[in-house]
Design a protein around this motif. Structure first.
Motif, PDB file in Angstrom:
ATOM      1  N   ILE A 291     -12.239 -79.388  98.237  1.00 52.62           N
ATOM      2  CA  ILE A 291     -13.313 -78.865  97.684  1.00 52.62           C
ATOM      3  C   ILE A 291     -13.083 -78.910  96.235  1.00 52.62           C
ATOM      4  CG2 ILE A 291     -15.070 -77.082  97.368  1.00 52.62           C
ATOM      5  CD1 ILE A 291     -14.756 -76.616 100.625  1.00 52.62           C
ATOM      6  N   VAL A 292     -12.096 -78.461  95.886  1.00 51.71           N
ATOM      7  CA  VAL A 292     -11.493 -78.161  94.324  1.00 51.71           C
ATOM      8  C   VAL A 292     -11.583 -79.646  93.707  1.00 51.71           C
ATOM      9  CG1 VAL A 292      -9.864 -77.577  92.937  1.00 51.71           C
ATOM     10  CG2 VAL A 292     -10.231 -76.045  94.443  1.00 51.71           C
ATOM     11  N   GLN A 293     -10.944 -80.567  94.635  1.00 50.18           N
ATOM     12  CA  GLN A 293     -10.961 -81.827  93.705  1.00 50.18           C
ATOM     13  C   GLN A 293     -12.520 -82.339  93.714  1.00 50.18           C
ATOM     14  OE1 GLN A 293      -8.689 -84.537  96.423  1.00 50.18           O
ATOM     15  NE2 GLN A 293      -8.670 -86.371  94.752  1.00 50.18           N
ATOM     16  N   GLN A 294     -13.270 -82.260  94.606  1.00 48.80           N
ATOM     17  CA  GLN A 294     -14.638 -82.879  94.521  1.00 48.80           C
ATOM     18  C   GLN A 294     -15.422 -82.132  93.257  1.00 48.80           C
ATOM     19  OE1 GLN A 294     -16.261 -81.996  98.456  1.00 48.80           O
ATOM     20  NE2 GLN A 294     -15.544 -83.766  99.159  1.00 48.80           N
ATOM     21  N   LYS A 295     -15.194 -80.724  93.268  1.00 47.90           N
ATOM     22  CA  LYS A 295     -15.778 -80.203  92.085  1.00 47.90           C
ATOM     23  C   LYS A 295     -15.275 -80.705  90.820  1.00 47.90           C
ATOM     24  CE  LYS A 295     -18.176 -77.481  94.839  1.00 47.90           C
ATOM     25  NZ  LYS A 295     -19.704 -77.199  94.981  1.00 47.90           N
ATOM     26  N   GLN A 296     -14.054 -80.759  90.695  1.00 48.26           N
ATOM     27  CA  GLN A 296     -13.340 -81.498  89.526  1.00 48.26           C
ATOM     28  C   GLN A 296     -13.819 -82.667  88.920  1.00 48.26           C
ATOM     29  OE1 GLN A 296      -9.124 -81.053  90.469  1.00 48.26           O
ATOM     30  NE2 GLN A 296      -8.871 -79.391  89.466  1.00 48.26           N
ATOM     31  N   GLU A 297     -14.030 -83.570  90.131  1.00 51.98           N
ATOM     32  CA  GLU A 297     -14.904 -85.028  89.821  1.00 51.98           C
ATOM     33  C   GLU A 297     -16.204 -84.499  89.310  1.00 51.98           C
ATOM     34  OE1 GLU A 297     -14.494 -86.899  93.749  1.00 51.98           O
ATOM     35  OE2 GLU A 297     -12.346 -87.233  93.216  1.00 51.98           O
ATOM     36  N   ILE A 298     -17.136 -83.862  90.049  1.00 47.01           N
ATOM     37  CA  ILE A 298     -18.350 -83.436  89.586  1.00 47.01           C
ATOM     38  C   ILE A 298     -18.350 -83.105  88.124  1.00 47.01           C
ATOM     39  CG2 ILE A 298     -20.493 -81.981  89.992  1.00 47.01           C
ATOM     40  CD1 ILE A 298     -19.763 -82.212  92.944  1.00 47.01           C
ATOM     41  N   TYR A 299     -17.454 -81.993  88.056  1.00 45.98           N
ATOM     42  CA  TYR A 299     -17.410 -81.373  86.601  1.00 45.98           C
ATOM     43  C   TYR A 299     -16.874 -82.569  85.567  1.00 45.98           C
ATOM     44  CZ  TYR A 299     -16.037 -78.651  82.617  1.00 45.98           C
ATOM     45  OH  TYR A 299     -15.911 -78.304  81.348  1.00 45.98           O
ATOM     46  N   ALA A 300     -16.090 -83.307  85.491  1.00 53.62           N
ATOM     47  CA  ALA A 300     -15.777 -84.499  84.704  1.00 53.62           C
ATOM     48  C   ALA A 300     -17.057 -85.402  84.351  1.00 53.62           C
ATOM     49  CB  ALA A 300     -14.633 -85.305  85.412  1.00 53.62           C
ATOM     50  N   GLU A 301     -17.716 -85.790  85.698  1.00 56.92           N
ATOM     51  CA  GLU A 301     -18.985 -86.746  85.296  1.00 56.92           C
ATOM     52  C   GLU A 301     -19.964 -85.874  84.819  1.00 56.92           C
ATOM     53  OE1 GLU A 301     -22.126 -88.642  88.301  1.00 56.92           O
ATOM     54  OE2 GLU A 301     -20.143 -88.570  89.038  1.00 56.92           O
ATOM     55  N   LYS A 302     -20.197 -84.658  84.700  1.00 51.92           N
ATOM     56  CA  LYS A 302     -21.210 -83.582  84.073  1.00 51.92           C
ATOM     57  C   LYS A 302     -20.824 -83.864  82.749  1.00 51.92           C
ATOM     58  CE  LYS A 302     -23.865 -82.766  87.683  1.00 51.92           C
ATOM     59  NZ  LYS A 302     -25.267 -83.420  87.782  1.00 51.92           N
ATOM     60  N   LEU A 303     -19.447 -83.498  82.439  1.00 53.71           N
ATOM     61  CA  LEU A 303     -19.027 -83.457  81.028  1.00 53.71           C
ATOM     62  C   LEU A 303     -19.287 -84.810  80.421  1.00 53.71           C
ATOM     63  CD1 LEU A 303     -17.600 -81.610  79.080  1.00 53.71           C
ATOM     64  CD2 LEU A 303     -15.315 -82.317  79.977  1.00 53.71           C
ATOM     65  N   LYS A 304     -18.763 -85.801  80.980  1.00 50.47           N
ATOM     66  CA  LYS A 304     -18.917 -87.242  80.412  1.00 50.47           C
ATOM     67  C   LYS A 304     -20.478 -87.651  80.212  1.00 50.47           C
ATOM     68  CE  LYS A 304     -18.733 -91.951  81.942  1.00 50.47           C
ATOM     69  NZ  LYS A 304     -18.676 -92.713  83.357  1.00 50.47           N
ATOM     70  N   ASN A 305     -21.358 -87.026  81.023  1.00 52.80           N
ATOM     71  CA  ASN A 305     -22.760 -87.437  80.904  1.00 52.80           C
ATOM     72  C   ASN A 305     -23.304 -86.667  79.658  1.00 52.80           C
ATOM     73  OD1 ASN A 305     -22.989 -89.063  83.061  1.00 52.80           O
ATOM     74  ND2 ASN A 305     -23.799 -87.599  84.321  1.00 52.80           N
ATOM     75  N   ARG A 306     -22.766 -85.414  79.572  1.00 55.13           N
ATOM     76  CA  ARG A 306     -23.250 -84.728  78.177  1.00 55.13           C
ATOM     77  C   ARG A 306     -22.896 -85.086  77.017  1.00 55.13           C
ATOM     78  NH1 ARG A 306     -21.206 -81.387  74.889  1.00 55.13           N
ATOM     79  NH2 ARG A 306     -19.295 -81.283  75.982  1.00 55.13           N
ATOM     80  N   LYS A 307     -21.466 -85.365  77.125  1.00 52.83           N
ATOM     81  CA  LYS A 307     -20.917 -86.290  75.814  1.00 52.83           C
ATOM     82  C   LYS A 307     -21.588 -87.340  75.458  1.00 52.83           C
ATOM     83  CE  LYS A 307     -16.293 -84.231  75.820  1.00 52.83           C
ATOM     84  NZ  LYS A 307     -14.912 -84.359  75.928  1.00 52.83           N
ATOM     85  N   VAL A 308     -22.010 -88.242  76.346  1.00 56.64           N
ATOM     86  CA  VAL A 308     -22.635 -89.447  76.013  1.00 56.64           C
ATOM     87  C   VAL A 308     -23.961 -89.124  75.605  1.00 56.64           C
ATOM     88  CG1 VAL A 308     -23.744 -91.586  77.242  1.00 56.64           C
ATOM     89  CG2 VAL A 308     -21.291 -90.889  77.945  1.00 56.64           C
TER      90      VAL A 308
END
Length: 129
Positions: A77-94
């Motif tokens: 679950i932590v790994q999944q949440k890390q992937e989701i967070y990384a994607e959200k961070l990337k989307n916001r930066k873009v």
């Protein structure tokens, strides 16, 4: 909205990490309890006390296995949440970079238009004279 989604996923990641840490701490406590119980076996005890200690150790082993399964699930679950967070961070930066780029382009066009208008005003003043 993107910032909110990023913050929310960051909070979810924190919750998942704290749950995983809690389970690992609980497993550590079970291990310490097992060591204590196992050390009690060595001193001279009656048969009934040894059976009780043995049953307690068996229960601790079962609890250890359950905790190991829960930790494995929590780490996934932590790994999944890390992937989701990384994607959200990337989307916001873009989106932020895109917004900055559009603003920069707008400002450049605005300044260019302003320059043209000032040139027209200056040219018309000189033409009138």
């Amino acid at each position: 909205l993107r910032e909110f989604e990023e913050k929310q996923s960051q909070i979810d990641l924190g919750k998942a990490i704290s749950e995983c840490t809690r389970l690992k701490n609980e497993l550590e406590q079970v291990a310490q309890d097992y060591i204590k119980a196992n050390n009690n076996r060595t001193s001279e005890k009656s048969i009934e006390e040894l059976i009780i200690i043995d049953n307690y150790c068996n229960r601790l082993n079962l609890l250890k296995e359950e905790l190991l399964e829960q930790i494995a699930t929590a780490e996934l679950i932590v790994q999944q949440k890390q992937e989701i967070y990384a994607e959200k961070l990337k989307n916001r930066k873009v989106l932020t970079k895109l917004k900055e780029k559009k603003y920069s382009q707008w400002k450049k066009e605005y300044l260019h238009e302003e320059e043209i208008q000032i040139d027209d005003i200056v040219t018309s003043k000189f033409s009138i004279k």
